[in-house]
Design an enzyme around this catalytic site. Sequence first.
Site, PDB file in Angstrom:
ATOM      1  N   TYR A  21       0.822  -1.217   0.000  1.00 32.30           N
ATOM      2  CA  TYR A  21       0.000   0.000   0.000  1.00 32.30           C
ATOM      3  C   TYR A  21       0.856   1.268   0.000  1.00 32.30           C
ATOM      4  O   TYR A  21       0.666   2.152   0.829  1.00 32.30           O
ATOM      5  CB  TYR A  21      -0.969  -0.019   1.189  1.00 32.30           C
ATOM      6  CG  TYR A  21      -2.112  -0.993   0.966  1.00 32.30           C
ATOM      7  CD1 TYR A  21      -3.259  -0.589   0.290  1.00 32.30           C
ATOM      8  CD2 TYR A  21      -2.023  -2.319   1.372  1.00 32.30           C
ATOM      9  CE1 TYR A  21      -4.299  -1.483   0.045  1.00 32.30           C
ATOM     10  CE2 TYR A  21      -3.063  -3.215   1.131  1.00 32.30           C
ATOM     11  CZ  TYR A  21      -4.193  -2.788   0.474  1.00 32.30           C
ATOM     12  OH  TYR A  21      -5.209  -3.664   0.233  1.00 32.30           O
ATOM     13  N   TYR A 149     -12.077  -7.157   6.115  1.00 34.16           N
ATOM     14  CA  TYR A 149     -10.893  -7.263   5.262  1.00 34.16           C
ATOM     15  C   TYR A 149     -10.602  -8.745   5.038  1.00 34.16           C
ATOM     16  O   TYR A 149     -10.522  -9.512   5.995  1.00 34.16           O
ATOM     17  CB  TYR A 149      -9.665  -6.581   5.883  1.00 34.16           C
ATOM     18  CG  TYR A 149      -8.447  -6.755   5.003  1.00 34.16           C
ATOM     19  CD1 TYR A 149      -8.275  -5.952   3.872  1.00 34.16           C
ATOM     20  CD2 TYR A 149      -7.517  -7.756   5.247  1.00 34.16           C
ATOM     21  CE1 TYR A 149      -7.189  -6.143   3.021  1.00 34.16           C
ATOM     22  CE2 TYR A 149      -6.426  -7.953   4.402  1.00 34.16           C
ATOM     23  CZ  TYR A 149      -6.272  -7.138   3.293  1.00 34.16           C
ATOM     24  OH  TYR A 149      -5.211  -7.343   2.444  1.00 34.16           O
ATOM     25  N   ASP A 250     -13.439 -16.158   8.434  1.00 35.50           N
ATOM     26  CA  ASP A 250     -12.060 -15.781   8.135  1.00 35.50           C
ATOM     27  C   ASP A 250     -11.369 -15.490   9.473  1.00 35.50           C
ATOM     28  O   ASP A 250     -11.558 -14.425  10.059  1.00 35.50           O
ATOM     29  CB  ASP A 250     -12.050 -14.556   7.214  1.00 35.50           C
ATOM     30  CG  ASP A 250     -10.634 -14.117   6.852  1.00 35.50           C
ATOM     31  OD1 ASP A 250      -9.671 -14.602   7.494  1.00 35.50           O
ATOM     32  OD2 ASP A 250     -10.495 -13.278   5.941  1.00 35.50           O
ATOM     33  N   LYS A 279      -1.717 -16.015   8.616  1.00 32.03           N
ATOM     34  CA  LYS A 279      -0.964 -15.135   9.503  1.00 32.03           C
ATOM     35  C   LYS A 279      -0.128 -15.863  10.575  1.00 32.03           C
ATOM     36  O   LYS A 279       0.989 -16.251  10.289  1.00 32.03           O
ATOM     37  CB  LYS A 279      -1.904 -14.092  10.109  1.00 32.03           C
ATOM     38  CG  LYS A 279      -2.304 -13.053   9.057  1.00 32.03           C
ATOM     39  CD  LYS A 279      -2.601 -11.697   9.636  1.00 32.03           C
ATOM     40  CE  LYS A 279      -2.547 -10.615   8.577  1.00 32.03           C
ATOM     41  NZ  LYS A 279      -3.787 -10.427   7.826  1.00 32.03           N
TER      42      LYS A 279
HETATM   43  C1  LIG Z   1      -4.223 -10.528   6.430  1.00 31.56           C
HETATM   44  C2  LIG Z   1      -5.599 -11.036   6.190  1.00 31.56           C
HETATM   45  C3  LIG Z   1      -5.953 -11.663   4.984  1.00 31.56           C
HETATM   46  C4  LIG Z   1      -5.002 -11.760   3.820  1.00 31.56           C
HETATM   47  O1  LIG Z   1      -3.889 -12.517   4.091  1.00 31.56           O
HETATM   48  P1  LIG Z   1      -2.565 -12.350   3.181  1.00 31.56           P
HETATM   49  O2  LIG Z   1      -1.647 -13.390   3.712  1.00 31.56           O
HETATM   50  O3  LIG Z   1      -2.078 -10.952   3.371  1.00 31.56           O
HETATM   51  O4  LIG Z   1      -2.987 -12.603   1.765  1.00 31.56           O
HETATM   52  C5  LIG Z   1      -7.233 -12.152   4.862  1.00 31.56           C
HETATM   53  N1  LIG Z   1      -8.128 -12.049   5.869  1.00 31.56           N
HETATM   54  C6  LIG Z   1      -7.820 -11.472   7.038  1.00 31.56           C
HETATM   55  C7  LIG Z   1      -8.840 -11.407   8.120  1.00 31.56           C
HETATM   56  C8  LIG Z   1      -6.556 -10.934   7.229  1.00 31.56           C
HETATM   57  O5  LIG Z   1      -6.268 -10.324   8.386  1.00 31.56           O
END
Ligand SMILES: *Cc1c(COP(=O)(O)O)cnc(C)c1O
Length: 433
Positions: A21, A149, A250, A279
């Site tokens: 970004y 997100y 997610d 993550k």
């Molecule tokens: C960071 C994140 C993603 C994306 O993961 P990347 O490894 O950066 O592609 C998707 N969903 C959530 C909730 C996230 O925090």
Amino acid sequence: MDMLPTDQLLALDRRHVWHPYAPMPNTGPVFAVRSAQGVHLELETGERLVDGMSSWWTCIHGYNHPRLNQAAQAQMGRMSHVMFGGLTHQPAVQLAQKLVQLTPEPLQQVFFCDSGSVAVEVAMKLAIQHWHNRGEPQKQHFLTIRHGYHGDTFAAMAVCDPVNGMHHLFRHSLVEQYFADAPQIPFGGVWQERDIASFAAILERHQGEIAAAIFEPVVQGAGGMRCYSPEYVRRARQLCDQYGVLLILDEIATGFGRTGKLFACEYADIGPDILCLGKALTGGFMSLAATLTTCHISETFAQGEAGVFMHGPTFMGNPLACAVALENLNILASYDWAAKISAIEAQLKQELAPCRELPAVKEVRVLGAIGVIELHEPVDMAVVQPQFVAKGVWLRPFGRLIYTMPPYIIEPDQLRQITGAIYSVVAGLSPPP
Ligand SMILES: *Cc1c(COP(=O)(O)O)cnc(C)c1O
């Protein structure tokens, strides 16, 4: 590798390297890191910073962890990578078994991929193909909630907050999805059914074309660092069942203890049909993500038109990443992480509370090892970032948010350094006009 002098390194970085970004050439401040150890980042210029970010919430057990290094080295001695088509190996199978053990009961199968965004793409494709397999090919849309997100690839981006994600820029390439109002009742607040009314209304109206609802349970991360009532998650589960829509959670940001539970959906006492993890999975060692499914979903694939799930990354199930992830989960199981998170939470609550009195501050929120200061105005990164570095801490604010998600191994005096730096930097910001 020969080492470049720091000024040359930064000049070349500006000229040739894109950052997340960021514009090109990058106009924001960039600091060169030489090494990292425990909770510290060591800069090329010699400063040692206490890390309040865990490298975007991944490095939960600190940097250069001997057990993770050892797991990687042992695996490297056998093989760093092999293709996953037609081959399998100890690290992937053992990690899958472990993930199935740790996650809610109905989740039984694991699809490994390289990043969180791809784990979300995989989840969305699984949901669409599942309905196709079951003779409902019109169910190809998704319901999500505002301020979410889910990653930067196209399908993931389409379910990110439309304003934060600047959807209009990509209008002709992006599928339009359904957005319910973001939950308003905070974590710990008294539940009112109207908080989920817009989610329910969309399902009622469009159930026939919605494959799945997808959202981050209890804590919305990069879309605004918002904590909301687990009752929303519980009701969403019921509504998805009622209307015949899958639930994708997610937990890429919330998974592995960050919120105080191993998975945030445990606050709601429910499990999803599909779960995305990433993550912290490898403890910040390297990129790995996973999408978990129930048998209810996977068993439809044999009868489907394709007969298989149409996805298979080149580096799927990378043995090195899986071996490190397995060891990271062993580390997590080896100490009372929940007690550690609740101690961090108590300290964050106490030490960030005085920020509420500062004129620049709109709200202070703490849940688990997540501390958030929401400001009235966006921060000027060029000003604020060097101030944090000068105070010996590494924090990376975004928009109107200054937040910390420290490694779980942080000591109270190190955390105090972070909260102290936040207080004094925020105190120096000018009040809203
Ligand atoms: C960071 C994140 C993603 C994306 O993961 P990347 O490894 O950066 O592609 C998707 N969903 C959530 C909730 C996230 O925090």
